[in-house]
Design an enzyme around this catalytic site. Structure first.
Site, PDB file in Angstrom:
ATOM      1  CE  LYS A  74      -4.183  -2.337   2.179  1.00 53.84           C
ATOM      2  NZ  LYS A  74      -4.985  -2.173   1.061  1.00 53.84           N
ATOM      3  CE  LYS A  86      -7.589  -0.734  11.842  1.00 50.32           C
ATOM      4  NZ  LYS A  86      -7.230  -2.079  12.500  1.00 50.32           N
ATOM      5  CD  GLU A  90      -6.461  -8.852  -2.268  1.00 47.91           C
ATOM      6  OE1 GLU A  90      -7.587  -9.207  -1.861  1.00 47.91           O
ATOM      7  OE2 GLU A  90      -5.307  -8.999  -1.037  1.00 47.91           O
ATOM      8  CB  CYS A 118      -7.261 -13.090  -0.400  1.00 47.29           C
ATOM      9  SG  CYS A 118      -5.709 -12.074  -0.943  1.00 47.29           S
ATOM     10  CD  GLU A 139      -3.257  -3.816  -2.738  1.00 51.71           C
ATOM     11  OE1 GLU A 139      -3.291  -3.090  -1.334  1.00 51.71           O
ATOM     12  OE2 GLU A 139      -3.154  -4.510  -1.793  1.00 51.71           O
TER      13      GLU A 139
END
Length: 489
Positions: free
Chosen positions: A162, A176, A251, A285, A463
């Site tokens: 990120k 976070k 995502e 994932c 991403e």
């Protein structure tokens, strides 16, 4: 490892104690031991982090792309230098084997930063000639402050994924991490500061979903990048749009099909199915948890799976020879074990595993046995719902049209894979599968150069890859007139 003292937030380039008065604990899922006590961020802390990010972002965006690139590359060097230290912390927090974290988690995070450091000087606009005296040029400008919310399965990798495009484009971040695995985020923040990132450009606010909500609703946040489950993602998107029409990248979850045709190299396909279900104890994932096997090859394929499951070495994640660790938490263990029990109740046949692993030497950890169900049907909940654990479902199919239809019969669309020696068929099938990340005769690798993201309810935006920079910039159009100005008045 002894329990760490209460850990602070990281705001404005330095550690800052949380002001909420609340704390939460972080444990090692291998033995339940206490790793750390963390301060829970308050609304005032989030406000402070956003304000620090706004100040830092102005300085960061004013730098040239080459200057930003040099700082990011220094961070890359520090990450690689401290790979083993960070991998150990990640292993103790996530339960993943050290053989994984030392070779993948920090490495791939650093790769993303290095990749986007190379692209930072290449961010450019365009020039559009209209006529001899008139032209338009465009600028790609940063969005401002990004609110980034990480998941618990790849903590430092996700933070880097990120941060990399956002920072390369001149944005600042308030990050976070998951409250389940928050420990390496603070280390990453310290590394960025040591590398020369201006104060406030990368901030860390710790806490539960309340802190995530504070970020998504904050008027000072220009964009939210979220990794997590679909239900939470919908709430994040609603909050982001309901506050200030924030841009979002998401995502989310998946229930991905891995399709094995009879002409496939079955050993290769079985190896891939193992990686697609049991690497990181199944907590990925993109896992290919719906394994569709052409009926004529099903028996031979299943025999290869049983042989490979028997070779899994579970144990202390700090043992370099171990390749299967506990689940990330005892709470998640309950969820996974409930699905294994449900699969049995609904008529799936246990081909391997199916045990709780919650007695004897295993009782102290959050274990679930690597499990293979066969004779599954599309309606079974273990087939339809994301489990996020070491549970594979094997389904038989008879022809290409059937398997494409069944593979697409899901609300998810994150990943898909095809195994076949016929590349014509492999490409033909892949082009009809509704998934954003696809593999042919392989599974799982997501290099920094490859855009990653899902179709349908598996996500929005991407991403990694060059195109992701577009998600962290906005276009300004400027028209210039060098001739006379014509007015109707």
């Amino acid at each position: 490892m002894t329990a760490q003292s209460a850990q602070p937030l990281y705001i404005g380039g330095r550690p800052v104690d949380a002001t909420s008065g609340e704390t939460f604990t972080v444990t090692n899922p291998y033995d339940g031991s206490l790793l750390a006590t963390i301060g829970q961020a308050s609304q005032a802390d989030v406000d402070s982090a956003v304000q620090a990010a706004q100040r830092g972002q102005r300085e960061w965006a004013a730098m040239t792309g080459m200057e930003r690139s040099r700082i990011l590359l220094r961070a890359v060097a520090l990450l690689r230098e401290r790979n083993d230290e960070l991998a150990e912390l990640e292993t103790r927090n996530t339960g993943k084997p050290i053989s994984e974290t030392a070779s993948v988690d920090i490495v791939t995070g650093a790769d993303a930063l290095e990749y986007y450091a190379g692209l930072a000087p290449a961010i450019e606009g365009s020039q559009i000639p209209l006529r001899d005296t008139r032209l338009v040029y465009t600028r790609r400008e940063p969005l401002g402050v990004i609110g980034a919310i990480g998941a618990w399965n790849y903590p430092i990798q996700i933070a880097c994924w990120k941060a990399a495009p956002a920072l390369a484009a001149g944005n600042a971040i308030v990050f976070k991490p998951s409250e389940v695995t928050p420990l390496t985020a603070l280390k990453l923040a310290e590394i960025f500061t040591e590398a020369g990132l201006p104060d406030g450009v990368f901030n860390v606010v710790q806490g539960d979903g309340r802190v995530g909500a504070m970020l998504t609703e904050h008027e000072g946040i220009a964009k939210v990048s979220f990794t997590g489950e679909v239900g939470t993602g919908k709430k994040v998107m609603a909050a982001a749009g309901g506050s200030t029409l924030k841009d979002v990248t998401m995502e989310l979850g998946g229930k991905s099909p891995l399709i094995v045709f009879a002409d496939a190299d079955l050993d290769r396909a079985a190896d891939a199915a193992m990686m697609a279900n049991f690497y990181s104890s199944g907590q990925i994932c993109t896992n290919g948890t719906r394994v569709f096997v052409e009926r004529s090859a099903k028996e031979a394929f299943e025999a290869k799976l049983v042989e490979r499951v028997a070779r899994i070495k579970a144990g202390d994640p700090m043992d370099p020879s171990v390749n299967f660790g506990p689940l990330v938490s005892f709470e998640h263990q309950e969820k996974v074990l409930s699905y294994i029990a449900l699969g049995k109740e609904q008529g799936a046949r246990v081909l391997a595993g199916g045990d709780a692993w919650n007695s004897g030497e295993w009782a102290k950890g959050a274990w679930a046995a690597p499990t293979v169900f066969t004779d599954c049907t599309d309606e079974m909940r273990v087939v339809k719902e994301e489990i996020f654990g070491p549970v594979m479902s094997v389904l038989a199919f008879d022809d290409e049209e059937e398997v494409i239809r069944r593979a697409n019969n899901t609300k998810y669309g994150l990943a898909a894979g095809v195994f076949s020696e016929s590349l014509n068929r492999a490409h033909r099938v892949i082009h009809q599968l509704e998934a954003g990340i696809c593999w042919i005769n392989t599974w799982g690798e997501s290099p920094s150069e490859m855009p990653v993201g899902g179709y349908k309810e598996s996500g929005i935006g991407r991403e990694n890859g060059v195109e992701t920079l577009n998600h962290y910039t906005q276009t300004k159009s400027v028209q210039i007139e060098m001739g006379p100005f014509e007015s109707v008045f």
